[in-house]
Design a protein around this motif. Structure first.
Motif, PDB file in Angstrom:
ATOM      1  N   VAL A  10     -23.285 -15.715 -23.053  1.00 49.31           N
ATOM      2  CA  VAL A  10     -24.543 -14.968 -22.960  1.00 49.31           C
ATOM      3  C   VAL A  10     -24.243 -13.538 -22.516  1.00 49.31           C
ATOM      4  O   VAL A  10     -23.630 -13.327 -21.468  1.00 49.31           O
ATOM      5  CB  VAL A  10     -25.495 -15.628 -21.928  1.00 49.31           C
ATOM      6  N   THR A  11     -24.665 -12.569 -23.308  1.00 48.83           N
ATOM      7  CA  THR A  11     -24.412 -11.178 -22.922  1.00 48.83           C
ATOM      8  C   THR A  11     -25.561 -10.639 -22.077  1.00 48.83           C
ATOM      9  O   THR A  11     -26.659 -11.190 -22.084  1.00 48.83           O
ATOM     10  CB  THR A  11     -24.271 -10.234 -24.137  1.00 48.83           C
ATOM     11  N   GLU A  12     -25.307  -9.557 -21.376  1.00 48.68           N
ATOM     12  CA  GLU A  12     -26.403  -8.772 -20.810  1.00 48.68           C
ATOM     13  C   GLU A  12     -27.055  -8.016 -21.967  1.00 48.68           C
ATOM     14  O   GLU A  12     -26.441  -7.828 -23.022  1.00 48.68           O
ATOM     15  CB  GLU A  12     -25.858  -7.774 -19.773  1.00 48.68           C
TER      16      GLU A  12
ATOM     17  N   ALA B  14     -30.222 -13.895 -31.252  1.00 46.93           N
ATOM     18  CA  ALA B  14     -30.383 -12.520 -30.771  1.00 46.93           C
ATOM     19  C   ALA B  14     -31.701 -12.390 -30.016  1.00 46.93           C
ATOM     20  O   ALA B  14     -32.742 -12.852 -30.484  1.00 46.93           O
ATOM     21  CB  ALA B  14     -30.367 -11.552 -31.946  1.00 46.93           C
ATOM     22  N   ASN B  15     -31.645 -11.784 -28.832  1.00 46.24           N
ATOM     23  CA  ASN B  15     -32.845 -11.460 -28.064  1.00 46.24           C
ATOM     24  C   ASN B  15     -33.117  -9.981 -28.260  1.00 46.24           C
ATOM     25  O   ASN B  15     -32.227  -9.153 -28.058  1.00 46.24           O
ATOM     26  CB  ASN B  15     -32.625 -11.759 -26.583  1.00 46.24           C
ATOM     27  N   VAL B  16     -34.358  -9.678 -28.675  1.00 48.38           N
ATOM     28  CA  VAL B  16     -34.647  -8.319 -29.140  1.00 48.38           C
ATOM     29  C   VAL B  16     -35.893  -7.777 -28.451  1.00 48.38           C
ATOM     30  O   VAL B  16     -36.914  -8.466 -28.375  1.00 48.38           O
ATOM     31  CB  VAL B  16     -34.897  -8.327 -30.671  1.00 48.38           C
ATOM     32  N   SER B  17     -35.803  -6.556 -27.927  1.00 51.68           N
ATOM     33  CA  SER B  17     -37.003  -5.879 -27.439  1.00 51.68           C
ATOM     34  C   SER B  17     -36.870  -4.390 -27.686  1.00 51.68           C
ATOM     35  O   SER B  17     -35.800  -3.911 -28.074  1.00 51.68           O
ATOM     36  CB  SER B  17     -37.216  -6.157 -25.941  1.00 51.68           C
ATOM     37  N   ILE B  18     -37.965  -3.674 -27.492  1.00 54.30           N
ATOM     38  CA  ILE B  18     -37.923  -2.211 -27.577  1.00 54.30           C
ATOM     39  C   ILE B  18     -38.509  -1.639 -26.293  1.00 54.30           C
ATOM     40  O   ILE B  18     -39.202  -2.343 -25.548  1.00 54.30           O
ATOM     41  CB  ILE B  18     -38.720  -1.670 -28.793  1.00 54.30           C
TER      42      ILE B  18
ATOM     43  N   LEU C  47     -37.122  -3.391 -18.909  1.00 52.62           N
ATOM     44  CA  LEU C  47     -36.981  -4.202 -20.119  1.00 52.62           C
ATOM     45  C   LEU C  47     -38.356  -4.517 -20.683  1.00 52.62           C
ATOM     46  O   LEU C  47     -39.280  -4.843 -19.940  1.00 52.62           O
ATOM     47  CB  LEU C  47     -36.246  -5.507 -19.792  1.00 52.62           C
ATOM     48  N   GLY C  48     -38.497  -4.418 -21.993  1.00 53.06           N
ATOM     49  CA  GLY C  48     -39.745  -4.811 -22.647  1.00 53.06           C
ATOM     50  C   GLY C  48     -39.779  -6.309 -22.902  1.00 53.06           C
ATOM     51  O   GLY C  48     -38.812  -7.019 -22.625  1.00 53.06           O
ATOM     52  N   THR C  49     -40.899  -6.780 -23.427  1.00 51.27           N
ATOM     53  CA  THR C  49     -41.008  -8.197 -23.775  1.00 51.27           C
ATOM     54  C   THR C  49     -40.104  -8.494 -24.964  1.00 51.27           C
ATOM     55  O   THR C  49     -40.123  -7.789 -25.958  1.00 51.27           O
ATOM     56  CB  THR C  49     -42.466  -8.536 -24.159  1.00 51.27           C
ATOM     57  N   LYS C  50     -39.317  -9.564 -24.842  1.00 49.34           N
ATOM     58  CA  LYS C  50     -38.350  -9.845 -25.904  1.00 49.34           C
ATOM     59  C   LYS C  50     -38.802 -10.996 -26.796  1.00 49.34           C
ATOM     60  O   LYS C  50     -39.585 -11.851 -26.387  1.00 49.34           O
ATOM     61  CB  LYS C  50     -36.994 -10.189 -25.287  1.00 49.34           C
ATOM     62  N   THR C  51     -38.289 -10.991 -27.992  1.00 53.25           N
ATOM     63  CA  THR C  51     -38.406 -12.154 -28.860  1.00 53.25           C
ATOM     64  C   THR C  51     -36.992 -12.645 -29.138  1.00 53.25           C
ATOM     65  O   THR C  51     -36.022 -11.927 -28.921  1.00 53.25           O
ATOM     66  CB  THR C  51     -39.080 -11.802 -30.198  1.00 53.25           C
TER      67      THR C  51
HETATM   68  P1  ADP Z   1     -34.385 -16.621 -21.051  1.00 54.67           P
HETATM   69  O1  ADP Z   1     -34.710 -17.024 -19.673  1.00 54.67           O
HETATM   70  O2  ADP Z   1     -35.557 -16.320 -21.906  1.00 54.67           O
HETATM   71  O3  ADP Z   1     -33.361 -17.484 -21.708  1.00 54.67           O
HETATM   72  P2  ADP Z   1     -32.386 -14.826 -20.132  1.00 54.67           P
HETATM   73  O4  ADP Z   1     -32.702 -13.883 -19.032  1.00 54.67           O
HETATM   74  O5  ADP Z   1     -31.615 -16.052 -19.848  1.00 54.67           O
HETATM   75  O6  ADP Z   1     -33.722 -15.171 -20.880  1.00 54.67           O
HETATM   76  O7  ADP Z   1     -31.617 -14.008 -21.231  1.00 54.67           O
HETATM   77  C1  ADP Z   1     -31.234 -14.584 -22.426  1.00 54.67           C
HETATM   78  C2  ADP Z   1     -30.655 -13.503 -23.303  1.00 54.67           C
HETATM   79  O8  ADP Z   1     -31.647 -12.517 -23.592  1.00 54.67           O
HETATM   80  C3  ADP Z   1     -29.508 -12.727 -22.702  1.00 54.67           C
HETATM   81  O9  ADP Z   1     -28.567 -12.453 -23.720  1.00 54.67           O
HETATM   82  C4  ADP Z   1     -30.148 -11.445 -22.223  1.00 54.67           C
HETATM   83  O10 ADP Z   1     -29.228 -10.372 -22.266  1.00 54.67           O
HETATM   84  C5  ADP Z   1     -31.211 -11.226 -23.247  1.00 54.67           C
HETATM   85  N1  ADP Z   1     -32.383 -10.513 -22.747  1.00 54.67           N
HETATM   86  C6  ADP Z   1     -33.045 -10.725 -21.593  1.00 54.67           C
HETATM   87  N2  ADP Z   1     -34.110  -9.893 -21.490  1.00 54.67           N
HETATM   88  C7  ADP Z   1     -34.104  -9.128 -22.620  1.00 54.67           C
HETATM   89  C8  ADP Z   1     -34.955  -8.086 -23.132  1.00 54.67           C
HETATM   90  N3  ADP Z   1     -36.037  -7.662 -22.474  1.00 54.67           N
HETATM   91  N4  ADP Z   1     -34.633  -7.552 -24.330  1.00 54.67           N
HETATM   92  C9  ADP Z   1     -33.576  -7.977 -25.019  1.00 54.67           C
HETATM   93  N5  ADP Z   1     -32.753  -8.953 -24.603  1.00 54.67           N
HETATM   94  C10 ADP Z   1     -33.009  -9.522 -23.419  1.00 54.67           C
END
Ligand code: ADP
Ligand code: ZN
Ligand code: MG
Length: 484
Positions: free
Chosen positions: A158-160, A199-203, A211-215
């Motif tokens: 899992v990346t940042e 892939a987790n994606v936000s803008i 951090l914005g809301t991600k999908t």
């Molecule tokens: P979740 O609890 O939804 O699984 P995590 O915090 O464990 O979320 O993060 C999962 C993945 O999503 C990681 O790779 C993290 O880097 C990425 N991530 C977390 N927040 C964001 C965001 N706002 N935008 C893009 N990617 C994100």
């Protein structure tokens, strides 16, 4: 610059990658791993979750996971804990998956400026085969379960959220895949699912640190589709924001055929996994000998190789990076340099990643073992070009013949008298003749239209059968025309 996004917005991307380890046996039982074998032929009471069975961890899987952790610069936890991740679905006969939760095997790593949040060990689920009207079994529909995959060892990385564009996500994913491939711990074959990427994606507004809301885009089965999917999702999110709407947290499936994104399930309904410590397994506590062994077994990895090629061999950035992620080509380079000690690494790398790679593409990118060109032969060719014994054009022609017919370039240069005109009096005579025969262009050049010299250079090259050096021809022509 992010593709497609308006300048005031920035993409924020984090990846989650599942790597299937290529061990002989499964994570917690003695069943062999298989891909493509008849369904349900690699099962036992443990991976079918019969009552009363106990998991026995696979030492090799732990070693492989530690190698991945070290290759990603992670800290390896002295005692990491296995947890049960509970969920109910037919791909999961125990109704829980053994995974790691709050104390993972590895954390706090970094690969090419993307921080690694964590990497942990877990077991894969069984494979569901959905059949319908057009399914394999006539007249029936529903789902079948193949337990061969159940219990396959996985490392989840899992990346940042450090990635800033769709193309960077693709490139970084490819680097990660090459890194794991070169460790030899996984087939990393995305089509067969031995490497899977979400892939987790936000803008967010450019310059913001929030951090914005991600999908989440699930299970991309190639890095090209990953890039396309992220691009489509960034477009969609930017469109929502532009029309005053908000991004909703959800999981999406990208269809690379149509380019469409479909919601899978919304996070509100997300499972509560009720993680519980796995009572049947002790903490995972690798001893120092095990860590040392893993450290010693690491090959030179792509990031380090690219750096060494740049800093020590003076190879320019682009070919250095290309070579670092193509182990086969890098091996070829090292063999070339060993065969021709006077060959400059920069020159060898340019031939290898430029003209030779182009010839390989022309042939449909075969394995190097299928191409009748030895590293030593390519090294001889590059050496002759470097020493200006043959012209660049001649070298290119020879290379084509090497790839097609496996000719020996040194022998052919002698046999066909292809050596570069090194005798400048011979070249001067040809130049004189060409100038005489082409008074038009010659006068134009002398009248100040320097571009007209091209026609004369071409004529000299033709006259020499491509054996002259372009720079040398230019120099002698300019002299002959009184341009200094
Ligand atoms: P979740 O609890 O939804 O699984 P995590 O915090 O464990 O979320 O993060 C999962 C993945 O999503 C990681 O790779 C993290 O880097 C990425 N991530 C977390 N927040 C964001 C965001 N706002 N935008 C893009 N990617 C994100
Ligand atoms: Zn089994
Ligand atoms: Mg998560």
């Amino acid at each position: 610059m992010t593709e497609g996004l308006p300048d005031d917005l920035e993409a924020v991307i984090g990846l989650e990658i599942h790597v299937q380890l290529s061990t002989e046996t499964k994570m917690f039982c003695g069943c062999s791993l298989s891909f493509g074998d008849p369904p349900n032929t690699h099962t036992c009471p443990v991976c079918l979750a019969h009552p009363g069975v106990l998991p026995v961890p696979n030492r090799r899987a732990i070693e492989y996971a530690i190698q991945i952790a070290l290759a990603l610069g992670c800290e390896v936890a002295p005692r990491s804990i296995f947890h049960r991740k509970n969920y109910f679905y037919p791909d999961n006969p125990k109704a829980y998956q053994i995974s790691q939760y709050d104390v993972p095997l590895a954390s706090a790593g970094e690969l090419a400026n993307v921080r690694i949040h964590r990497a942990h060990l877990e077991e894969d689920a069984a494979k569901m085969v959905h059949i319908g009207e057009s399914g394999r079994i006539q007249g029936s529909s529903g789902s079948l379960v193949d337990f061969n995959r159940a219990g396959t060892p996985l490392v989840e990385i899992v990346t940042e959220p450090d990635i800033r564009s769709a193309s960077e996500a693709r490139e970084w994913g490819q680097l990660l895949r090459e890194t794991v491939r070169q460790l030899g711990v996984s087939d990393v074959n995305m089509e067969e699912g031995s490497l899977r990427c979400d892939a987790n994606v936000s803008i967010r507004p450019r310059g913001s640190s929030e951090l914005g809301t991600k999908t989440e885009l699930k299970n991309m089965n190639s890095f090209r589709f990953l890039e396309k999917g992220i691009t489509a999702e960034l477009d969609r999110q930017a469109g929502l924001v532009a029309s005053g709407e908000r991004v909703v947290q959800e999981t999406l499936h990208f269809d690379p055929g149509t380019g469409a994104l479909h919601p899978l399930r919304s996070k509100e309904e997300a499972h509560d996994y009720r993680y519980l410590p796995e009572p049947d397994l002790v903490p995972l506590a690798p001893d120092s000998a095990m860590l040392e062994e893993a450290r010693k077994s690491l090959p030179e990895l792509p990031e380090a190789k690219a750096k060494r090629y740049r800093d020590e061999l003076g190879i320019p950035e682009a070919p250095a990076e290309l070579l670092s992620v193509r182990a086969e080509l890098a091996g070829f380079l090292e063999a070339m340099l060993a065969a021709e000690p006077d060959l400059e690494p920069r020159v060898a790398a340019n031939w290898l990643t430029g003209e030779f790679a182009a010839e390989l593409r022309r042939k449909g990118d075969p394995d190097l073992s299928e191409v009748p060109v030895e590293a030593a032969a390519l090294a001889s060719l590059a050496s002759m070009a470097q020493a200006k014994k043959i012209s660049h054009g001649t070298a290119k022609d020879l290379l084509t013949r090497m790839v097609d017919d496996g000719i020996d370039p040194v022998a052919v240069v002698t046999e066909e008298d292809l050596g570069q005109l090194s005798d400048s009096s011979e070249l001067e005579a040809i130049v004189e003749k060409v100038v005489e025969e082409n008074p038009g262009p010659a006068e134009e050049v002398q009248a100040g239209n320097e571009k007209a010299i091209g026609a004369l250079v071409g004529a000299v090259m033709k006259e020499t059968g491509g054996r002259a050096d372009g720079g040398e021809v230019n120099r002698i022509l300019r002299q002959a025309l009184g341009l200094g």
